[in-house]
Design a protein around this motif. Structure first.
Motif, PDB file in Angstrom:
ATOM      1  N   ALA A  15     109.933  61.209  16.429  1.00 25.52           N
ATOM      2  CA  ALA A  15     111.372  60.645  16.077  1.00 25.52           C
ATOM      3  C   ALA A  15     111.245  60.112  14.898  1.00 25.52           C
ATOM      4  O   ALA A  15     110.376  59.190  14.729  1.00 25.52           O
ATOM      5  CB  ALA A  15     111.927  59.668  17.369  1.00 25.52           C
ATOM      6  N   VAL A  16     112.234  60.335  14.265  1.00 19.46           N
ATOM      7  CA  VAL A  16     112.401  59.680  12.968  1.00 19.46           C
ATOM      8  C   VAL A  16     113.677  58.601  12.996  1.00 19.46           C
ATOM      9  O   VAL A  16     114.684  59.088  13.289  1.00 19.46           O
ATOM     10  CB  VAL A  16     112.576  60.565  11.800  1.00 19.46           C
ATOM     11  N   VAL A  17     113.349  57.443  13.036  1.00 21.48           N
ATOM     12  CA  VAL A  17     114.526  56.462  13.198  1.00 21.48           C
ATOM     13  C   VAL A  17     114.657  55.678  11.663  1.00 21.48           C
ATOM     14  O   VAL A  17     113.867  55.369  11.222  1.00 21.48           O
ATOM     15  CB  VAL A  17     113.936  55.253  14.128  1.00 21.48           C
ATOM     16  N   ARG A  18     115.895  55.480  11.462  1.00 22.52           N
ATOM     17  CA  ARG A  18     116.490  54.985  10.258  1.00 22.52           C
ATOM     18  C   ARG A  18     117.140  53.822  11.086  1.00 22.52           C
ATOM     19  O   ARG A  18     118.145  53.837  11.458  1.00 22.52           O
ATOM     20  CB  ARG A  18     117.583  55.545   9.643  1.00 22.52           C
ATOM     21  N   GLY A  19     116.551  52.667  10.715  1.00 25.44           N
ATOM     22  CA  GLY A  19     116.964  51.367  11.426  1.00 25.44           C
ATOM     23  C   GLY A  19     118.553  51.234  10.872  1.00 25.44           C
ATOM     24  O   GLY A  19     118.869  51.014   9.722  1.00 25.44           O
ATOM     25  N   VAL A  20     119.563  50.867  11.987  1.00 23.52           N
ATOM     26  CA  VAL A  20     120.802  50.463  11.396  1.00 23.52           C
ATOM     27  C   VAL A  20     120.925  48.943  11.564  1.00 23.52           C
ATOM     28  O   VAL A  20     120.030  48.341  12.390  1.00 23.52           O
ATOM     29  CB  VAL A  20     121.919  51.442  12.280  1.00 23.52           C
ATOM     30  N   ALA A  21     122.078  48.282  11.108  1.00 25.37           N
ATOM     31  CA  ALA A  21     122.176  46.691  11.392  1.00 25.37           C
ATOM     32  C   ALA A  21     122.471  46.302  12.744  1.00 25.37           C
ATOM     33  O   ALA A  21     121.801  45.347  13.248  1.00 25.37           O
ATOM     34  CB  ALA A  21     123.290  46.362  10.298  1.00 25.37           C
ATOM     35  N   GLN A  22     123.241  47.170  13.351  1.00 22.57           N
ATOM     36  CA  GLN A  22     123.714  46.770  14.929  1.00 22.57           C
ATOM     37  C   GLN A  22     123.878  47.908  15.615  1.00 22.57           C
ATOM     38  O   GLN A  22     124.585  48.910  15.030  1.00 22.57           O
ATOM     39  CB  GLN A  22     124.834  45.749  14.912  1.00 22.57           C
ATOM     40  N   LEU A  23     123.593  47.964  16.875  1.00 23.62           N
ATOM     41  CA  LEU A  23     124.082  49.096  17.824  1.00 23.62           C
ATOM     42  C   LEU A  23     125.275  48.511  18.351  1.00 23.62           C
ATOM     43  O   LEU A  23     125.647  47.415  18.609  1.00 23.62           O
ATOM     44  CB  LEU A  23     123.167  49.534  18.966  1.00 23.62           C
ATOM     45  N   SER A  24     126.396  49.675  18.954  1.00 11.68           N
ATOM     46  CA  SER A  24     127.238  49.290  19.562  1.00 11.68           C
ATOM     47  C   SER A  24     127.410  49.749  20.996  1.00 11.68           C
ATOM     48  O   SER A  24     126.917  50.587  21.198  1.00 11.68           O
ATOM     49  CB  SER A  24     128.690  49.639  18.937  1.00 11.68           C
ATOM     50  N   ALA A  25     127.891  48.924  21.901  1.00  6.00           N
ATOM     51  CA  ALA A  25     127.732  49.271  23.358  1.00  6.00           C
ATOM     52  C   ALA A  25     128.605  50.561  23.771  1.00  6.00           C
ATOM     53  O   ALA A  25     129.457  50.973  23.105  1.00  6.00           O
ATOM     54  CB  ALA A  25     128.429  48.147  24.310  1.00  6.00           C
TER      55      ALA A  25
END
Ligand code: UD1
Length: 422
Positions: A356-366
Motif C-alpha cells: 500500500a502506498v499511502v499519501r497522508g491527508v490532513a483529515q479523514l471524513s466519517a
C-alpha cells in the motif's frame, strides 16, 4: 448485529490496561487437552475467540469454569472429533489437532476454509505431524490423523514460502511433548506467543528448549501434569492503543504491556514522529503525539520483525500522517481490505501487489464502513477517532473476536464511542 459509532475529534487522555494475549491464550487453552489434571490459566481475555475455544474444549469433554479472566479446565476424558460447527468459526481451532492426536492417537478436525486475509493453508501443520508418524487422510472436508502406535520424535523443517508458521509450530510442539524420543523443529516460529506456550508446556512437565529461536527441541515425556499459568500481555492490543494514542492522544499511559515484545511497533510509531517512553521495568509506557510527523516505510515479516497483525492499524495512522508511506505485507499480501474502507473516508491509498502506498491527508471524513476482519476493524476505529463526523462501523463481531471491551477502554480514555445493539 452490533455497530460502533465513533465520533471524531475527542482527545484521548489517561491510562489503559492492556489485556492478556488472545493469540497466546488460544493454543494454551488447547494445550490443556494434553493432561487429565486441572489447569488454571489467568489473564485470558474475554473475547469471542477465547469463548469459542472454551466451547470447543467443552464439546470435546472438558469441564471448564471461567470467571474474571481465569479459566479452570479439566480434560478428564477427551473425544477425538472436533465439532465442525464450532471449528469452522475460528481458524485457530486447528491447534486442538496436535494435542488430541498426541493424547488419543487419533483426531478428526474440519479443514479450515480460506478467509479474507488470504488462503491460509495448513500443509505445514500436516507435514510436521506426518513427520512424527501420523497418517493423514482427508474426506468430506475433514482431516483425520491417526497414530495408533504413538508418535515418534523426528527432525523437520517447517519453513513455508512465507516463512515460519505460528500455529503450525504450536501444533507440532504440543504433539511432540508426548512423542517417543527427540523432535527438532527447524525454521520454527519465534513469536512471544510460541514462547508462552512452550513455558506453559514446560511447567506441565514437558522438556522443550530453544523456544523463541528458529530451532526448537522437544524431548518427549510419558505424561504431563496440571499447572497454573498467567498469559503474556497482548502485544497487538498494546500496539493498537499506541497507534490510537499517537493519532488522537495527549500523554496516554499504557499499563501491563511488555516492551521487549513491542520493539518494531514502537520503532515505527517513533519513526513517524511520536514519542514512546517506557518505565525501567518495561511494563508501562507513555505515548505522546508528535508535532513534526512523517511517513514511514514498513514491511511485515515474522517476529522479531514488524507484525502483520499491526499492519492495518498503522495504515490508519499513516493515512493522516504527512508525507508518503509504503507498507508491504509479505505474510498476507491480500490483507488490505481496510484500505478500500479508509478510502471511502477520504484516505489516499493505492494498493498493488501486496503493497500500500499511502499519501497522508490532513483529515479523514466519517462514512459508514464495514469491518472485514479483526485487525481491519481496529483500523477503522482508529480512523474514526480523528475523522470529521461520526463513523459508523458495522460487522462489529470481527473486533469482538480479539479486543477485550474495546469500546469501554476507549470511553475511559475520553473517546466518544457508542455501541448500537441491533
Ligand atoms: C498466527 C496468528 C495471526 C497472525 C499470523 C501471522 C494466532 C491465533 N494467529 O496465525 O493472528 O496474523 O500468525 O503472524 O496466533 N502458511 C502456509 N502453510 C501452513 C501454515 C501457514 O503456507 O500450513 C503460511 C500462511 O499462509 C502465511 C504464513 O505461512 O502466509 C504465516 O502464517 P501462520 O504463521 O501459520 O499464521 P497462523 O499461525 O494461522
Amino acid at each position: 448485529m452490533d455497530k460502533l459509532i465513533v465520533h471524531g475529534g475527542a482527545t484521548l487522555k489517561g491510562a489503559v490496561n492492556i489485556s492478556g494475549s488472545k493469540n497466546a491464550s488460544l493454543p494454551i487453552l488447547a494445550a490443556t487437552l494434553l493432561t487429565e489434571d486441572d489447569c488454571i490459566i489467568r489473564r485470558v481475555p474475554d473475547v469471542s475467540d477465547t469463548n469459542y475455544m472454551v466451547q470447543i474444549l467443552n464439546s470435546l469433554g472438558a469441564e471448564v469454569e471461567r470467571s474474571s479472566g481465569t479459566v479452570r479446565i479439566k480434560c478428564g476424558e477427551v473425544m477425538e472429533v472436533a465439532p465442525y460447527d464450532l471449528v469452522r468459526r475460528m481458524r485457530a481451532s486447528i491447534c486442538v489437532m496436535g494435542p488430541i492426536l498426541a493424547r488419543q492417537g487419533r483426531v478428526v478436525v474440519s479443514l479450515p476454509g480460506g478467509c479474507v486475509i488470504g488462503d491460509r493453508p495448513v500443509d505445514l501443520h500436516l507435514m510436521g505431524l506426518k513427520a512424527l508418524g501420523a497418517k493423514v487422510e482427508m474426506e468430506g472436508g475433514d482431516i483425520t490423523l491417526t497414530a495408533p502406535d504413538g508418535l515418534k520424535g523426528a527432525a523437520m523443517d517447517l519453513r513455508g514460502t512465507s516463512g515460519p508458521t505460528v500455529l503450525g509450530t504450536d501444533n507440532v510442539m504440543m504433539a511432540a511433548t508426548l512423542a517417543e524420543g527427540v523432535t527438532t523443529i527447524e525454521s520454527a516460529a519465534a513469536e512471544p506467543e510460541v514462547v508462552d506456550l512452550a513455558n506453559f508446556l514446560n511447567s506441565m512437565g514437558a522438556k522443550i528448549t530453544g523456544a523463541g529461536t528458529r530451532r526448537i527441541t522437544i524431548e518427549g515425556v510419558e505424561k504431563l501434569h496440571g499447572v497454573e499459568h498467567t498469559v503474556i500481555p497482548d502485544r497487538i492490543e498494546a500496539g493498537t492503543f499506541m497507534a490510537a494514542a499517537a493519532l488522537a492522544g495527549e500523554d496516554v499511559v499504557l499499563n501491563r504491556l511488555c516492551r521487549d515484545h513491542m520493539i518494531e511497533v514502537t520503532a515505527a510509531i517513533e519513526e513517524s514522529g511520536h514519542t514512546v517512553e517506557f518505565n525501567e521495568a518495561g511494563d508501562r509506557c507513555v505515548v505522546r503525539r508528535g508535532e513534526i510527523l512523517r511517513g514511514v516505510e514498513l514491511e511485515t515479516a515474522p517476529y522479531p520483525k514488524y507484525p502483520t497483525d499491526m499492519q492495518a492499524q498503522m495504515t490508519a495512522l499513516l493515512a493522516t500522517t504527512p508525507g508518503i508511506s509504503v507498507i508491504k505485507d509479505a505474510i498476507f499480501p491480500q490483507r488490505f481490505m481496510h484500505c478500500a474502507e479508509l478510502k471511502r473516508m477520504g484516505a489516499d491509498i493505492k494498493v498493488k501487489d501486496g503493497t500500500a502506498v499511502v499519501r497522508g491527508v490532513a483529515q479523514l471524513s466519517a462514512a459508514p464502513v464495514m469491518a472485514s476482519d479483526l485487525r481491519a476493524s481496529a483500523a477503522l476505529v482508529l480512523a474514526g477517532l480523528t475523522a470529521k463526523g461520526a463513523t459508523e462501523i458495522s460487522r462489529l463481531y470481527h473486533i469482538d473476536r480479539g479486543y477485550e471491551h474495546i469500546d469501554e477502554k476507549l470511553l475511559m480514555l475520553g473517546a466518544h464511542v457508542e455501541r448500537l445493539q441491533a
